[in-house]
Design a protein around this motif. Structure first.
Motif, PDB file in Angstrom:
ATOM      1  N   LEU A 292      95.623  56.394 -59.328  1.00 47.12           N
ATOM      2  CA  LEU A 292      95.411  56.240 -60.769  1.00 47.12           C
ATOM      3  C   LEU A 292      96.419  57.098 -61.526  1.00 47.12           C
ATOM      4  CD1 LEU A 292      91.534  56.668 -60.775  1.00 47.12           C
ATOM      5  CD2 LEU A 292      92.803  54.507 -60.827  1.00 47.12           C
ATOM      6  N   VAL A 293      96.718  56.674 -62.762  1.00 48.58           N
ATOM      7  CA  VAL A 293      97.585  57.476 -63.621  1.00 48.58           C
ATOM      8  C   VAL A 293      97.007  57.481 -65.031  1.00 48.58           C
ATOM      9  CG1 VAL A 293      99.154  55.546 -64.116  1.00 48.58           C
ATOM     10  CG2 VAL A 293      99.950  57.887 -64.412  1.00 48.58           C
TER      11      VAL A 293
ATOM     12  N   GLN B  86     106.868  55.053 -71.870  1.00 51.24           N
ATOM     13  CA  GLN B  86     106.122  56.112 -72.535  1.00 51.24           C
ATOM     14  C   GLN B  86     104.688  55.664 -72.799  1.00 51.24           C
ATOM     15  OE1 GLN B  86     107.306  59.233 -72.879  1.00 51.24           O
ATOM     16  NE2 GLN B  86     109.041  58.402 -71.745  1.00 51.24           N
ATOM     17  N   PRO B  87     103.779  56.603 -73.011  1.00 48.53           N
ATOM     18  CA  PRO B  87     102.372  56.253 -73.236  1.00 48.53           C
ATOM     19  C   PRO B  87     102.160  55.240 -74.365  1.00 48.53           C
ATOM     20  CG  PRO B  87     102.582  58.605 -72.890  1.00 48.53           C
ATOM     21  CD  PRO B  87     103.980  58.060 -72.966  1.00 48.53           C
ATOM     22  N   GLY B  88     102.903  55.376 -75.445  1.00 52.92           N
ATOM     23  CA  GLY B  88     102.756  54.447 -76.567  1.00 52.92           C
ATOM     24  C   GLY B  88     103.115  53.023 -76.201  1.00 52.92           C
ATOM     25  N   THR B  89     104.112  52.859 -75.365  1.00 54.10           N
ATOM     26  CA  THR B  89     104.515  51.521 -74.921  1.00 54.10           C
ATOM     27  C   THR B  89     103.381  50.858 -74.161  1.00 54.10           C
ATOM     28  OG1 THR B  89     106.811  52.245 -74.743  1.00 54.10           O
ATOM     29  CG2 THR B  89     106.203  50.220 -73.565  1.00 54.10           C
TER      30      THR B  89
ATOM     31  N   HIS C 267      87.679  57.823 -68.992  1.00 55.45           N
ATOM     32  CA  HIS C 267      86.805  58.929 -68.588  1.00 55.45           C
ATOM     33  C   HIS C 267      86.818  59.887 -69.766  1.00 55.45           C
ATOM     34  CE1 HIS C 267      84.726  61.760 -66.045  1.00 55.45           C
ATOM     35  NE2 HIS C 267      85.564  62.700 -66.481  1.00 55.45           N
ATOM     36  N   GLY C 268      85.718  59.926 -70.504  1.00 54.38           N
ATOM     37  CA  GLY C 268      85.718  60.698 -71.742  1.00 54.38           C
ATOM     38  C   GLY C 268      86.727  60.084 -72.697  1.00 54.38           C
ATOM     39  N   LYS C 269      87.662  60.888 -73.167  1.00 57.29           N
ATOM     40  CA  LYS C 269      88.702  60.398 -74.074  1.00 57.29           C
ATOM     41  C   LYS C 269      89.971  59.981 -73.335  1.00 57.29           C
ATOM     42  CE  LYS C 269      87.203  63.026 -78.074  1.00 57.29           C
ATOM     43  NZ  LYS C 269      87.596  63.970 -79.136  1.00 57.29           N
ATOM     44  N   LYS C 270      90.031  60.239 -72.041  1.00 58.83           N
ATOM     45  CA  LYS C 270      91.226  59.927 -71.253  1.00 58.83           C
ATOM     46  C   LYS C 270      91.233  58.465 -70.838  1.00 58.83           C
ATOM     47  CE  LYS C 270      93.258  63.939 -70.892  1.00 58.83           C
ATOM     48  NZ  LYS C 270      94.630  64.173 -71.303  1.00 58.83           N
TER      49      LYS C 270
END
Length: 86
Positions: free
Chosen positions: A16-17, A31-34, A49-52
């Motif tokens: 997982l990432v 990038q995360p936004g992409t 998981h929570g906010k992640k």
């Protein structure tokens, strides 16, 4: 001709990432936004998981493989350059 990104997958310590770590997994290619903007289009399995928010590494690598290609340099034949369609 497709680029082999399997070394990235093998080097990552988990299956997982976290979205925040996408840049580390891909060496800065994505990038995360992409990923956030394209996750439905790509068809990623989004988990929380929570906010992640996190994804399967295999799906990120498949997206990289499918959206990248080797391009020819000017008169140099095939080389390590690639063009990502992100």
């Amino acid at each position: 001709m497709k680029i082999d990104f399997s070394a990235l997958e093998k080097k990552w310590p988990s299956t997982l990432v976290c979205r925040d770590s996408i840049g580390q997994l891909t060496g800065g290619l994505i990038q995360p936004g992409t990923i956030r903007n394209k996750e439905k289009e790509i068809g990623l399995t989004k988990m929380k998981h929570g906010k992640k928010v996190f994804y399967y590494v295999t799906e990120i690598i498949a997206y990289l493989r499918d959206s990248s290609e080797i391009v020819q340099g000017e008169g140099q034949g095939l080389d390590s350059k690639f063009e990502a369609k992100v």
